[in-house]
Design a protein around this motif. Structure first.
Motif, PDB file in Angstrom:
ATOM      1  N   GLU A  62       0.573  -1.113  -0.239  1.00  0.00           N
ATOM      2  CA  GLU A  62      -0.066  -0.025  -0.254  1.00  0.00           C
ATOM      3  C   GLU A  62       1.182   1.073   0.207  1.00  0.00           C
ATOM      4  O   GLU A  62       0.572   2.101  -0.842  1.00  0.00           O
ATOM      5  CB  GLU A  62      -1.215  -0.014   1.049  1.00  0.00           C
ATOM      6  N   LEU A  63       1.558   0.615   1.035  1.00  0.00           N
ATOM      7  CA  LEU A  63       3.100   2.500   1.399  1.00  0.00           C
ATOM      8  C   LEU A  63       3.362   2.740  -0.724  1.00  0.00           C
ATOM      9  O   LEU A  63       3.592   3.819  -0.722  1.00  0.00           O
ATOM     10  CB  LEU A  63       4.211   2.422   1.988  1.00  0.00           C
ATOM     11  N   GLU A  64       3.834   1.704  -1.024  1.00  0.00           N
ATOM     12  CA  GLU A  64       4.703   1.736  -2.177  1.00  0.00           C
ATOM     13  C   GLU A  64       3.292   2.485  -3.222  1.00  0.00           C
ATOM     14  O   GLU A  64       4.638   3.124  -4.305  1.00  0.00           O
ATOM     15  CB  GLU A  64       4.904   0.659  -2.908  1.00  0.00           C
ATOM     16  N   ALA A  65       2.587   1.959  -3.612  1.00  0.00           N
ATOM     17  CA  ALA A  65       1.504   2.522  -4.234  1.00  0.00           C
ATOM     18  C   ALA A  65       1.032   4.187  -4.198  1.00  0.00           C
ATOM     19  O   ALA A  65       1.664   4.842  -5.491  1.00  0.00           O
ATOM     20  CB  ALA A  65       0.274   2.088  -4.091  1.00  0.00           C
ATOM     21  N   LYS A  66       1.556   4.900  -2.628  1.00  0.00           N
ATOM     22  CA  LYS A  66       1.113   6.056  -2.744  1.00  0.00           C
ATOM     23  C   LYS A  66       2.646   6.604  -2.604  1.00  0.00           C
ATOM     24  O   LYS A  66       2.153   7.288  -3.435  1.00  0.00           O
ATOM     25  CB  LYS A  66       1.017   6.063  -1.178  1.00  0.00           C
ATOM     26  N   LEU A  67       3.895   5.951  -2.711  1.00  0.00           N
ATOM     27  CA  LEU A  67       4.783   6.805  -2.786  1.00  0.00           C
ATOM     28  C   LEU A  67       4.332   6.942  -4.739  1.00  0.00           C
ATOM     29  O   LEU A  67       5.739   7.908  -4.918  1.00  0.00           O
ATOM     30  CB  LEU A  67       6.574   6.123  -2.537  1.00  0.00           C
TER      31      LEU A  67
END
Length: 156
Positions: free
Chosen positions: A62-67
């Motif tokens: 999820e964090l990678e998608a936001k980044l």
């Protein structure tokens, strides 16, 4: 059997083993500390560098998608978690050293969000080019959002 009843060689061996054990205990926390050089000379492909191992695989995704969404604004963003820093290094100086060492292959400015898990501290560090474009309040807001999970105990 008491220590006095033991042969001298056995007492020496026991004392040596105890000294070695104490040295290991004192050395272990320092071995968990990290310096910027430990993260490499070039910008990693991973957007989430979870050195402290605080995020689950799903959270990292999820964090990678936001980044990755930062790429639309031509910014290379990384989230870096650390167990603890080397003595005398602050999160800001750690991030500044990474900015000096790493360069983006796309030429986009770097935005680094850092979390030190052991002290529950966070920092946001950006290239000078990017800092000039961002209002200081945005960096403070980002810092608050990064800090919130640590304050709530979500990051141990």
């Amino acid at each position: 059997m008491t220590l006095e009843g033991m042969p001298r060689s056995a007492r020496r061996l026991l004392a040596s083993l105890l000294s070695f054990g104490v040295c290991l205990l004192l050395w272990a926390p320092a071995s968990l500390a990290i310096s910027p050089a430990a993260l490499g000379e070039s910008l990693p492909d991973a957007l989430v560098i979870d050195d402290a191992d605080v995020f689950s695989r799903a959270s990292r995704g999820e964090l990678e998608a936001k980044l990755r969404s930062f790429e639309d604004q031509r910014v290379d963003a990384r989230l870096i978690t650390l167990r603890r820093l080397d003595y005398g290094i602050t999160l800001n100086s750690f991030g500044e050293e990474l900015l000096e060492t790493w360069s983006s292959p796309s030429g986009n400015p770097l935005l680094l969000m850092l979390i030190e898990a052991s002290n529950k501290r966070s920092a946001v560090v950006a290239n000078q080019e990017l800092e000039a474009q961002l209002p200081p309040s945005l960096l403070k807001l980002s810092l608050i959002h990064i800090s919130e999970p640590t304050r709530l105990g979500m990051i141990s």
